[in-house]
Design a protein around this motif. Structure first.
Motif, PDB file in Angstrom:
ATOM      1  N   UNK A 165      45.266  20.343  20.469  1.00 57.75           N
ATOM      2  CA  UNK A 165      44.360  20.919  21.245  1.00 57.75           C
ATOM      3  C   UNK A 165      45.492  21.983  22.206  1.00 57.75           C
ATOM      4  N   UNK A 166      46.585  21.522  22.515  1.00 61.28           N
ATOM      5  CA  UNK A 166      47.622  22.187  23.277  1.00 61.28           C
ATOM      6  C   UNK A 166      48.500  23.268  22.564  1.00 61.28           C
ATOM      7  N   UNK A 167      48.889  22.767  21.431  1.00 62.49           N
ATOM      8  CA  UNK A 167      49.887  23.533  20.356  1.00 62.49           C
ATOM      9  C   UNK A 167      49.354  23.756  19.072  1.00 62.49           C
ATOM     10  N   UNK A 168      49.766  24.573  18.426  1.00 63.81           N
ATOM     11  CA  UNK A 168      48.999  25.003  17.130  1.00 63.81           C
ATOM     12  C   UNK A 168      49.572  23.895  16.147  1.00 63.81           C
ATOM     13  N   UNK A 199      40.645  24.297  18.965  1.00 68.63           N
ATOM     14  CA  UNK A 199      39.850  24.855  20.054  1.00 68.63           C
ATOM     15  C   UNK A 199      38.831  23.715  20.500  1.00 68.63           C
ATOM     16  N   UNK A 200      38.298  23.076  19.674  1.00 70.97           N
ATOM     17  CA  UNK A 200      37.205  22.014  20.031  1.00 70.97           C
ATOM     18  C   UNK A 200      37.859  20.979  21.001  1.00 70.97           C
ATOM     19  N   UNK A 201      39.050  20.572  20.646  1.00 68.99           N
ATOM     20  CA  UNK A 201      39.689  19.288  21.468  1.00 68.99           C
ATOM     21  C   UNK A 201      40.155  20.042  22.656  1.00 68.99           C
ATOM     22  N   UNK A 202      40.553  21.503  22.695  1.00 66.37           N
ATOM     23  CA  UNK A 202      41.092  22.275  23.678  1.00 66.37           C
ATOM     24  C   UNK A 202      39.700  22.047  24.720  1.00 66.37           C
ATOM     25  N   UNK A 259      45.513  11.129  23.957  1.00 64.30           N
ATOM     26  CA  UNK A 259      45.882  11.728  22.785  1.00 64.30           C
ATOM     27  C   UNK A 259      47.186  10.976  21.834  1.00 64.30           C
ATOM     28  N   UNK A 260      46.231  10.225  20.950  1.00 62.29           N
ATOM     29  CA  UNK A 260      46.997   9.562  20.011  1.00 62.29           C
ATOM     30  C   UNK A 260      47.680  10.595  19.008  1.00 62.29           C
ATOM     31  N   UNK A 261      48.893  10.258  18.621  1.00 68.23           N
ATOM     32  CA  UNK A 261      49.439  11.380  17.455  1.00 68.23           C
ATOM     33  C   UNK A 261      48.640  10.821  16.245  1.00 68.23           C
ATOM     34  N   UNK A 262      49.196  11.391  15.056  1.00 64.49           N
ATOM     35  CA  UNK A 262      48.550  11.112  14.002  1.00 64.49           C
ATOM     36  C   UNK A 262      48.371   9.550  13.587  1.00 64.49           C
ATOM     37  N   UNK A 263      47.211   9.466  13.161  1.00 68.25           N
ATOM     38  CA  UNK A 263      46.692   7.933  12.949  1.00 68.25           C
ATOM     39  C   UNK A 263      45.857   8.098  11.498  1.00 68.25           C
ATOM     40  N   UNK A 264      46.154   7.259  10.381  1.00 70.99           N
ATOM     41  CA  UNK A 264      45.284   7.602   9.073  1.00 70.99           C
ATOM     42  C   UNK A 264      44.025   6.939   9.423  1.00 70.99           C
TER      43      UNK A 264
END
Length: 258
Positions: free
Chosen positions: A152-155, A164-167, A191-196
């Protein structure tokens, strides 16, 4: 009643968005139950029920309701049931996101109008609708929490339309925190990082994202659904009484990297 700052004893609420044992919502519900909370939990369809029902004992055997957030009557029924059971709601955890795969896998500039609107409706506006339904049931204040992502904050490559949706979700969080704060209602995005999770499996580059996170995060690991659940307890319990309007990263420190 336990006065410990991390106790949820006597608190009641809703955890929405269970799909299976890898769901962030499952991690949240387990942690809230362990802290003493009672809750209703939801899954999006009757098809998902068979994956969620075996998980109920780990969440304290909460009542499970099917709630497709695009169906207004199902959303209303969820909060009517909470009102029937408790006459109030102390917390709502929104762990729901969706984008059509064609739009998610393509460039943002190419996404269809219908795909954009559906992603925004399910992933962002449904949190606003749930908050509106929760507001009259939070007479003594409460917590509203949604799930976002660093994209949402960085590409972030391959996150595409969901960026854009999460932003929009994070901006809505700040505005709702300002609007509802005078009533003692706190609003956060976690804002979790990548989780499977099942939702993350829709990303084209999920394995590359996980490896990059493990390599570059200061803690050299991925966050777990249990990590997210523990953070949610901190935010919803008395320990979080002076916090509102924030995006809380639970990502092993990944977001600090340039």
């Amino acid at each position: 009643m336990n006065s410990h700052p991390f106790s949820m004893q006597g608190k009641v609420g809703i955890v929405a968005g269970l799909a299976n044992e890898d769901s962030i919502a499952f991690g949240c519900a387990k942690a809230l139950h362990a802290a003493g909370a009672e809750m209703l939990v939801t899954c999006a369809s009757s098809k998902a029920e068979r994956f969620v029902k075996p998980l109920l004992p780990d969440m304290g055997d909460p009542e499970l309701m099917v709630c497709d957030v695009q169906q207004d009557e199902q959303l209303s029924a969820l909060f009517e049931r909470a009102n029937q059971r408790w006459g109030r709601v102390d917390f709502v955890i929104h762990s729901i996101a969706f984008a059509p795969l064609d739009d998610l896998h393509g460039r943002v500039v190419d996404c269809s109008r219908d795909g954009f609107l559906q992603a925004m409706d399910i992933s962002c506006h449904s949190f606003m609708r749930m908050s509106k339904l929760a507001e009259p049931l939070m007479k003594d204040g409460g917590s509203l929490i949604s799930m976002t992502y660093h994209g949402a904050e960085k590409v972030v490559d391959s996150y595409n339309l969901m960026g854009p949706v999460k932003a929009a979700l994070e901006a809505a969080t700040r505005y709702m925190a300002a609007e509802l704060g005078p009533q003692g209602i706190r609003v956060h995005a976690v804002s979790p990082g990548v989780i499977r999770t099942r939702a993350a499996s829709g990303l084209k580059e999920i394995e590359a994202l996980t490896k990059d996170t493990e390599d570059r995060a200061p803690l050299k690991r991925l966050a777990t659904i249990e990590d997210v659940g523990n953070a949610v307890v901190y935010l919803t319990a008395p320990s979080g009484a002076a916090l509102s309007g924030m995006t809380h990263y639970v990502d092993a420190g990944y977001h600090i990297r340039a």
